[in-house]
Design an enzyme around this catalytic site. Structure first.
Site, PDB file in Angstrom:
ATOM      1  N   ASP A   1      -5.157  11.099   8.717  1.00 51.68           N
ATOM      2  CA  ASP A   1      -3.870  10.553   9.129  1.00 51.68           C
ATOM      3  C   ASP A   1      -3.324  11.257  10.353  1.00 51.68           C
ATOM      4  O   ASP A   1      -3.612  12.420  10.605  1.00 51.68           O
ATOM      5  CB  ASP A   1      -2.862  10.681   7.973  1.00 51.68           C
ATOM      6  CG  ASP A   1      -3.137   9.674   6.881  1.00 51.68           C
ATOM      7  OD1 ASP A   1      -3.083   8.471   7.184  1.00 51.68           O
ATOM      8  OD2 ASP A   1      -3.434  10.086   5.748  1.00 51.68           O
TER       9      ASP A   1
ATOM     10  N   GLU B   1       0.865  -1.173   0.000  1.00 48.93           N
ATOM     11  CA  GLU B   1       0.000   0.000   0.000  1.00 48.93           C
ATOM     12  C   GLU B   1       0.904   1.226   0.000  1.00 48.93           C
ATOM     13  O   GLU B   1       1.722   1.403   0.890  1.00 48.93           O
ATOM     14  CB  GLU B   1      -0.880  -0.026   1.252  1.00 48.93           C
ATOM     15  CG  GLU B   1      -2.017   0.964   1.205  1.00 48.93           C
ATOM     16  CD  GLU B   1      -2.875   0.917   2.481  1.00 48.93           C
ATOM     17  OE1 GLU B   1      -2.912  -0.142   3.138  1.00 48.93           O
ATOM     18  OE2 GLU B   1      -3.466   1.948   2.795  1.00 48.93           O
TER      19      GLU B   1
END
Lengths: 278, 416
Positions: A62, A51
Site C-alpha cells: 500500500d 471492500e
C-alpha cells in the site's frame, strides 16, 4: 452451501449491463464508530460491493494514504476481530451487499485459519483478499477458507506471466482483481488503454468477472475503466477524502459527494469491451 | 557445574535426525518457514531473480568474477585472530575472532552486496535500491553501485538516520540517494517496507539488494550463499592454523546474515555448536528488545514466514536495541528452522552487556567492534568462561565500531 453474495451480485449486474462500483476504505478510519454508517452510505451512494481494509502495521503493497489510515485505525484499537464486528453490525441492516476484506496474512495467522475464516463468514464477510499470500502459499489456508464458504480474491498484475495467470485463475473465486499498474495503491498513473489487452488475455483463462483497481481516483478514471472491466475499485482517493472528516455526518456527506458522481459517470459509459460472464 | 555447552547438548542431539531436511526446498521453504509471501506484482520479479541466480551462480565466469572481487576489492580472506588477552580475561576456552570488520567498508555486508550488484549487472538492471538499519548495508550497497556505475537509492528510517549520521554521509559521498523513511517506527522494518514499495513501482529496471537472509524466496538463500564465504574460509583457516574446527561458533543475529554466513558451512558438522545472539535491549522481560527467536513466535512479515515480534492482534511491534543493525522484529527463516530443529541455539544479550563487551574488546585487544558484533562478543565471553582451556570458541566479529562511537559517547554522556 448457500450461494456467495459476490456471485449473486455480479449475476444481477451482468443482467443489468452495469459495471460494479467497489469502494475501498480502511476499517476504523477515520473513526471506528462511524465505519458501519459509512458502509451503508457507500451503498446508498451507488456501491455494489464493499471492500474493507483490515489495518496492518506493515502494509508493504500500500501507498502512504492507506498506510496512514491503517496506523490511525490501529492506534484506535482496530483489530481483525473488531472488523468482523463492524461487518456483523452492517449485516443487521444489509443482507445483500457483498463485503470483501483486504489485508495481510499475519493478523489472520494470529486468530488461526479455521477460527478466523469461520468468524469472518459468521459475521457476514464474503471474500478475503490476502495481499501477501499468493496461490503458491495458499495450500494450508485454502481448505479452511472453502469450509467457511469464503472466496479467495486473487490479484493479477501487469507483471504476472501467462503461467501464473492460469494458476491464479484456477485458484480464484468470485472475481479476479486486476492490479492496473506496476506499483502500490494510490499511485497516480493509470492509463485505461493499457487495460484492454491484459483483460482480454484474462478472459481467455477465466469466466469470472474482472475487477480493476489501483490508481482510479475520479469519475473520468472510473468510466474509462468501466469501458473494459466488470468492476472498478476506488481506494486511496476515497480514503484520502475521508481522512480528516471531523464528524460522522461530515464523513457521510463526503462519501455521497465523492461516490455519487463516480456512479453516474460509470452508468453513462457503454461497455462494448466487456463480455460479462452470464 | 555443567558447562553451557553441555546444558544445551540435549536439544542439539535431538535435531540430528532432522539434518537431511535442513536445506531449502525449490520454493524457498526451510521446513515450515520461508516461502514467498509477496504481493502479486513482485512474484514475477522474484521468479526472474531465482532463475537468474540459478543460472549465474553455476556460471564459471560469474563466480570467478565474484571470487576475484572478494579477494581484490573486499580484501578477503579475512583473518582469524586469537584474542589472547580476552581469552585470558575470561579464563576458559580460547577465543578466536573472524575478522569481518577488516573487510572493505568495515563489515561482512560487502560480501553480499558485491554478489547482488554483480547479479544486477548480469541481469541488465541499471538501478539498485537497498534498505538499511545501521547503515552498513546501505554503505556496502552504495559502494558497489559506485564501482559498477549503477544508480543507487537507499531507504533508511528517520531514527537510524539520526543515530548513524556518519554512514548517511558516507552513502551520499558514494553517490547514493538516501531517502529518509518517516512511517511507522522509523527504523529498519519501515525502511524495508519502503524499499519493497519502490521495487514494486520500478520493477523493470530496478534490482533490490536485500541486506539480510530474510525477505521472500530467493533472498534468504541468495544472501546466505554470498555470505557463506565467511564459513568456508573459517573452515580452511581453522584447519591450517589449528588443525581442528571450533567447538562453538558465536554470531549476532538481527536478520541473521553474518551468522548464517558463518554457520552454513558448518551445519553438517554436528560436533560444532552454533550460537546466534539476539538483542535483548533493555531486557526480554521489559518488552523492549529485538529478540525474535528468543521471545517472538512464528508469523509472516516482509515476504517470509519466520519468528517475528508482534502483538496479540498480529500487528508488528516496535523493537529496541542499542545497535541499529539488530533492531528488527523479524529474522531469517533459516534461523527459525535451525532453532526449531535444535541445530543452533539462540540466546540474547542486553544493551548493557553489549556495551560492556564493546569496551572490553577495545581495551584488551585494541579492536573496536560494532555494537551489533559486541552482542556476539558478550555471549562468546560468557560461553568461553564456561568451557575448558583446550576448547575453542570462534566469534564472528561482523563489523567494526567506528560508526558507533557517537552512540557510545552519547550513552555515556560524553560530548564529542
Amino acid at each position: 452451501m448457500a450461494s456467495n453474495r459476490i456471485d449473486v451480485r455480479f449475476a444481477a449486474l451482468a443482467e443489468q449491463g452495469r459495471t460494479a462500483l467497489i469502494p475501498f476504505m480502511t476499517a476504523g478510519d477515520p473513526h471506528p464508530d462511524w465505519t458501519v454508517a459509512m458502509m451503508h452510505e457507500l451503498v446508498a451512494s451507488g456501491a455494489d460491493l464493499l471492500e474493507l481494509g483490515v489495518p496492518f502495521s506493515d502494509p508493504t503493497a500500500d501507498g502512504p494514504v492507506i498506510q496512514a489510515a491503517s496506523e490511525r485505525a490501529i492506534e484506535k484499537g482496530v483489530s481483525l476481530e473488531s472488523v468482523f464486528d463492524m461487518v456483523r453490525r452492517f449485516r443487521a441492516e444489509d443482507s445483500e451487499t457483498p463485503v470483501i476484506l483486504m489485508g495481510y496474512l499475519n493478523p489472520i495467522e494470529r486468530l488461526g485459519y479455521a477460527d478466523c475464516f469461520a468468524a469472518a463468514a459468521d459475521a457476514g464477510v464474503d471474500g478475503m483478499l490476502i495481499v501477501d499470500c499468493p496461490p503458491e502459499e495458499m495450500a494450508q489456508l485454502r481448505p479452511h477458507l472453502d469450509a467457511s464458504g469464503l472466496y479467495p480474491i486473487c490479484l493479477v498484475a501487469p507483471t504476472t506471466t501467462e503461467r501464473r495467470r492460469k494458476l491464479i485463475c484456477a485458484a480464484a473465486a468470485g472475481f479476479v482483481y486486476y492490479v492496473s499498474f506496476k506499483g502500490i495503491t494510490g499511485a497516480n498513473r493509470l492509463d485505461a488503454n493499457t487495460l484492454v489487452q491484459p483483460l482480454a488475455d484474462l478472459r481467455e483463462d477465466t469466466s469470472l468477472p474482472l475487477v480493476v483497481g489501483f490508481g482510479i481516483k475520479d469519475p473520468q478514471g472510473a468510466s474509462a475503466v468501466a469501458f473494459a472491466a466488470d468492476g472498478v475499485v476506488i481506494g486511496s482517493a476515497l480514503v484520502a477524502t475521508l481522512a480528516d472528516a471531523e464528524s460522522e455526518a461530515e464523513a457521510l456527506e463526503r462519501i455521497c459527494a465523492f461516490v455519487a458522481p463516480i456512479r453516474q459517470a460509470m452508468d453513462n459509459t457503454d461497455h462494448p469491451g466487456k463480455q460479462v460472464a452470464s | 557445574m555443567a558447562t553451557v555447552l553441555e546444558a544445551k547438548e540435549g536439544s542439539a542431539m535431538g535435531a540430528q535426525s532432522d539434518l537431511n531436511s535442513l536445506d531449502v526446498d525449490n520454493n524457498g521453504h526451510f521446513g515450515p518457514f520461508g516461502g514467498s509471501y509477496a504481493s502479486e506484482t513482485l512474484m514475477h520479479a522474484l521468479e526472474e531473480l531465482t532463475e537468474a541466480y540459478q543460472r549465474w551462480s553455476s556460471d564459471d565466469e560469474f563466480m570467478a568474477r565474484f571470487d576475484s572481487d572478494l579477494a581484490h576489492y573486499v580484501g578477503r580472506p579475512s583473518p582469524i585472530y586469537h584474542a589472547e588477552r580476552l581469552s585470558e580475561h575470561c579464563g576458559g576456552a580460547k577465543i578466536l575472532l573472524k575478522r569481518e570488520d577488516l573487510n572493505h567498508t568495515g563489515a561482512h555486508k560487502i560480501n553480499n552486496t558485491v554478489g547482488q550488484a554483480l547479479l544486477a549487472k548480469y541481469m541488465g538492471k541499471s538501478r539498485v535500491i537497498a534498505e538499511t538499519g545501521a547503515g552498513q548495508h546501505g554503505v556496502a550497497s552504495a559502494t558497489v553501485a559506485a564501482r559498477l556505475g549503477q544508480d543507487c537509492v537507499v531507504y533508511m528510517g528517520e531514527v537510524d538516520v539520526h543515530r548513524q549520521a556518519i554512514n548517511v554521509f558516507r552513502m551520499r559521498l558514494l553517490g547514493a540517494e538516501v531517502r529518509t523513511v518517516t512511517a511507522g517506527s522509523r527504523t529498519l522494518k519501515d525502511a524495508l517496507n519502503e524499499a519493497m514499495r519502490d521495487w514494486v513501482s520500478n520493477i523493470d529496471d530496478t534490482f533490490y539488494i536485500i541486506g539480510t537472509v530474510a525477505g521472500p524466496h530467493p533472498y534468504p538463500t541468495l544472501v546466505r550463499d554470498f555470505n557463506a564465504v565467511v564459513g568456508r574460509e573459517a573452515r580452511r583457516q581453522m584447519e591450517a592454523q589449528y588443525g581442528t574446527q571450533p567447538d562453538a561458533l558465536v554470531a549476532c543475529v538481527g536478520g541473521g546474515s553474518n551468522a548464517m554466513g558463518l554457520f552454513h558451512p558448518y551445519i553438517e558438522d554436528r560436533a560444532v555448536k552454533m550460537f546466534g545472539v539476539e538483542a535483548a535491549g533493555h531486557g526480554l522481560e521489559t518488552g523492549q528488545h529485538a529478540a525474535s527467536l528468543c521471545a517472538g513466535r512464528p508469523g509472516v512479515l516482509h515476504g517470509c514466514r519466520s519468528y517475528i515480534i508482534d502483538d496479540s492482534h498480529g500487528q508488528i511491534l516496535h523493537t529496541h536495541s542499542v545497535s541499529a543493525g539488530l533492531d528488527y522484529p523479524g529474522v531469517g527463516p533459516e534461523h527459525a528452522w535451525l532453532k526449531d530443529t535444535g541445530r543452533a541455539q539462540y540466546v540474547s544479550i542486553t544493551d548493557d552487556e553489549a556495551l560492556d563487551a564493546f569496551h572490553r574488546l577495545t581495551r584488551l585487544e585494541g579492536i573496536l567492534p560494532a555494537l551489533e558484533s559486541s552482542h556476539a562478543v558478550a555471549y562468546g565471553m560468557k560461553l568461553a568462561a564456561s568451557m575448558s582451556r583446550d576448547q575453542i570458541v570462534l566469534i564472528n566479529l561482523s563489523g567494526r565500531g567506528d560508526k558507533d562511537v557517537h552512540t557510545v559517547a552519547e550513552l555515556e554522556n560524553i560530548s564529542l
